[in-house]
Design a protein around this motif. Structure first.
Motif, PDB file in Angstrom:
ATOM      1  N   UNK A  70     -87.842 -21.178 -49.650  1.00  0.00           N
ATOM      2  CA  UNK A  70     -88.740 -20.096 -49.246  1.00  0.00           C
ATOM      3  C   UNK A  70     -89.446 -20.476 -47.960  1.00  0.00           C
ATOM      4  N   UNK A  71     -89.143 -19.724 -46.896  1.00  0.00           N
ATOM      5  CA  UNK A  71     -89.815 -19.948 -45.629  1.00  0.00           C
ATOM      6  C   UNK A  71     -88.921 -20.450 -44.520  1.00  0.00           C
ATOM      7  N   UNK A  72     -87.618 -20.596 -44.778  1.00  0.00           N
ATOM      8  CA  UNK A  72     -86.714 -21.027 -43.721  1.00  0.00           C
ATOM      9  C   UNK A  72     -85.417 -20.221 -43.786  1.00  0.00           C
ATOM     10  N   UNK A  73     -84.532 -20.451 -42.813  1.00  0.00           N
ATOM     11  CA  UNK A  73     -83.327 -19.639 -42.710  1.00  0.00           C
ATOM     12  C   UNK A  73     -82.458 -19.747 -43.958  1.00  0.00           C
ATOM     13  N   UNK A  74     -82.347 -20.952 -44.523  1.00  0.00           N
ATOM     14  CA  UNK A  74     -81.502 -21.126 -45.707  1.00  0.00           C
ATOM     15  C   UNK A  74     -81.923 -20.170 -46.816  1.00  0.00           C
ATOM     16  N   UNK A  75     -83.221 -19.955 -46.949  1.00  0.00           N
ATOM     17  CA  UNK A  75     -83.719 -19.026 -47.957  1.00  0.00           C
ATOM     18  C   UNK A  75     -83.368 -17.586 -47.642  1.00  0.00           C
ATOM     19  N   UNK A  76     -83.392 -17.230 -46.367  1.00  0.00           N
ATOM     20  CA  UNK A  76     -83.020 -15.859 -45.993  1.00  0.00           C
ATOM     21  C   UNK A  76     -81.621 -15.528 -46.506  1.00  0.00           C
ATOM     22  N   UNK A  77     -80.691 -16.442 -46.260  1.00  0.00           N
ATOM     23  CA  UNK A  77     -79.306 -16.197 -46.675  1.00  0.00           C
ATOM     24  C   UNK A  77     -79.149 -16.307 -48.184  1.00  0.00           C
ATOM     25  N   UNK A  78     -79.786 -17.311 -48.781  1.00  0.00           N
ATOM     26  CA  UNK A  78     -79.630 -17.506 -50.223  1.00  0.00           C
ATOM     27  C   UNK A  78     -80.191 -16.324 -51.009  1.00  0.00           C
ATOM     28  N   UNK A  79     -81.418 -15.922 -50.717  1.00  0.00           N
ATOM     29  CA  UNK A  79     -82.025 -14.863 -51.526  1.00  0.00           C
ATOM     30  C   UNK A  79     -81.385 -13.503 -51.274  1.00  0.00           C
ATOM     31  N   UNK A  80     -80.913 -13.265 -50.051  1.00  0.00           N
ATOM     32  CA  UNK A  80     -80.157 -12.029 -49.800  1.00  0.00           C
ATOM     33  C   UNK A  80     -78.916 -11.997 -50.683  1.00  0.00           C
ATOM     34  N   UNK A  81     -78.216 -13.118 -50.726  1.00  0.00           N
ATOM     35  CA  UNK A  81     -76.983 -13.188 -51.507  1.00  0.00           C
ATOM     36  C   UNK A  81     -77.260 -13.065 -53.000  1.00  0.00           C
ATOM     37  N   UNK A  82     -78.298 -13.743 -53.471  1.00  0.00           N
ATOM     38  CA  UNK A  82     -78.650 -13.636 -54.890  1.00  0.00           C
ATOM     39  C   UNK A  82     -78.983 -12.195 -55.263  1.00  0.00           C
ATOM     40  N   UNK A  83     -79.710 -11.510 -54.401  1.00  0.00           N
ATOM     41  CA  UNK A  83     -80.031 -10.111 -54.680  1.00  0.00           C
ATOM     42  C   UNK A  83     -78.790  -9.241 -54.738  1.00  0.00           C
ATOM     43  N   UNK A 206     -68.389 -15.381 -51.117  1.00  0.00           N
ATOM     44  CA  UNK A 206     -67.216 -15.651 -51.963  1.00  0.00           C
ATOM     45  C   UNK A 206     -67.573 -16.566 -53.135  1.00  0.00           C
ATOM     46  N   UNK A 207     -68.434 -17.561 -52.868  1.00  0.00           N
ATOM     47  CA  UNK A 207     -68.852 -18.468 -53.938  1.00  0.00           C
ATOM     48  C   UNK A 207     -69.579 -17.694 -55.027  1.00  0.00           C
ATOM     49  N   UNK A 208     -70.517 -16.850 -54.627  1.00  0.00           N
ATOM     50  CA  UNK A 208     -71.323 -16.152 -55.628  1.00  0.00           C
ATOM     51  C   UNK A 208     -70.553 -15.017 -56.302  1.00  0.00           C
ATOM     52  N   UNK A 209     -69.523 -14.502 -55.643  1.00  0.00           N
ATOM     53  CA  UNK A 209     -68.638 -13.555 -56.332  1.00  0.00           C
ATOM     54  C   UNK A 209     -67.903 -14.264 -57.457  1.00  0.00           C
ATOM     55  N   UNK A 210     -67.460 -15.493 -57.196  1.00  0.00           N
ATOM     56  CA  UNK A 210     -66.783 -16.272 -58.244  1.00  0.00           C
ATOM     57  C   UNK A 210     -67.746 -16.629 -59.371  1.00  0.00           C
ATOM     58  N   UNK A 211     -68.968 -16.976 -59.013  1.00  0.00           N
ATOM     59  CA  UNK A 211     -69.986 -17.290 -60.029  1.00  0.00           C
ATOM     60  C   UNK A 211     -70.282 -16.060 -60.876  1.00  0.00           C
ATOM     61  N   UNK A 212     -70.448 -14.919 -60.224  1.00  0.00           N
ATOM     62  CA  UNK A 212     -70.738 -13.683 -60.961  1.00  0.00           C
ATOM     63  C   UNK A 212     -69.621 -13.361 -61.952  1.00  0.00           C
ATOM     64  N   UNK A 213     -68.377 -13.525 -61.517  1.00  0.00           N
ATOM     65  CA  UNK A 213     -67.253 -13.250 -62.405  1.00  0.00           C
ATOM     66  C   UNK A 213     -67.209 -14.235 -63.559  1.00  0.00           C
ATOM     67  N   UNK A 214     -67.517 -15.506 -63.293  1.00  0.00           N
ATOM     68  CA  UNK A 214     -67.507 -16.524 -64.340  1.00  0.00           C
ATOM     69  C   UNK A 214     -68.558 -16.225 -65.393  1.00  0.00           C
ATOM     70  N   UNK A 215     -69.750 -15.877 -64.956  1.00  0.00           N
ATOM     71  CA  UNK A 215     -70.842 -15.605 -65.888  1.00  0.00           C
ATOM     72  C   UNK A 215     -70.581 -14.327 -66.663  1.00  0.00           C
ATOM     73  N   UNK A 216     -70.074 -13.318 -65.986  1.00  0.00           N
ATOM     74  CA  UNK A 216     -69.808 -12.044 -66.667  1.00  0.00           C
ATOM     75  C   UNK A 216     -68.710 -12.171 -67.726  1.00  0.00           C
TER      76      UNK A 216
END
Length: 219
Positions: A70-83, A206-216
């Protein structure tokens, strides 16, 4: 089901385990007394099925705000992707009181204190391993882990008691270090990696698409 976030093991505010990190912390407490400047606790939803493991807090990111990524570029990309993949709700505004909530997810770091130049040494990683191990064990609902970068990957395997040689790091690689628990790897979502093209937004998604499919697909 309780809506409360789980109580997870975190170092105390004045954890003395790593002398170099303590000295760095004290320096920045003097320079910026209104910053968090302490070990950054895990950020978690109730009963998460996903745990994201980063490297360490950024100096002007989580070390300042007290919330992972929270507060740096890595968070911008991570939280956008998580959402986008249903693992967060609300608007990320790079501050801990923005109201953002994780959904079915938790975020921690292999090293809980900010290291100089964002480079923890081996002893510091080892000192924090018990917290990572205890965090994983305290979350029996976990189905997937995502390691952001090789250091987080290696620390996660060690925390799980798995052999590194059996699970080589690779972007979007899938491992099963323990029955019922799947580990995905990603290059770290740092500005350096994205600016150099080592990690693109599409590669990260792509990573989080695979994670989403695994969890679902999990029972």
């Amino acid at each position: 089901m309780s809506s409360a976030s789980p109580k997870l093991p975190d170092p105390g505010r004045d954890c003395p385990s790593c002398p170099r990190l303590v000295a760095f912390r004290e320096t920045h407490r003097a320079l910026s007394p209104d910053w968090h400047n302490a070990p950054v606790p895990t950020f978690a939803a109730p009963r998460p099925r996903l745990l994201i493991v980063g490297l360490a807090p950024g100096l002007r990111g989580a070390n300042k705000t007290g919330r992972p990524f929270t507060g740096d570029y890595a968070g911008d990309l991570l939280y956008e992707t998580l959402g986008d993949f249903g693992f967060a709700r609300g608007r990320y505004q790079a501050r801990p009181d923005d109201g953002l909530q994780l959904v079915d997810a938790a975020i921690t770091n292999a090293v809980r204190c900010v290291p100089p130049e964002n480079k923890p040494v081996g002893a510091e990683i080892r000192n924090c391993l018990p917290y990572l191990n205890q965090t994983i064990e305290a979350l029996p609902s976990l189905v997937c882990l995502v390691a952001l970068g090789r250091i987080a990957h290696d620390a996660t395997l060690t925390a799980l008691g798995a052999r590194r040689a059996a699970h080589p790091f690779g972007h979007n690689a899938r491992h099963v270090p323990r029955e019922g628990l799947v580990l995905f790897d990603s290059y770290h979502c740092s500005r350096y990696n994205t600016n150099t093209g080592r990690l693109t937004r599409e590669m990260f998604r792509d990573v989080f698409a695979a994670v989403r499919a695994e969890i679902d697909a999990a029972p």
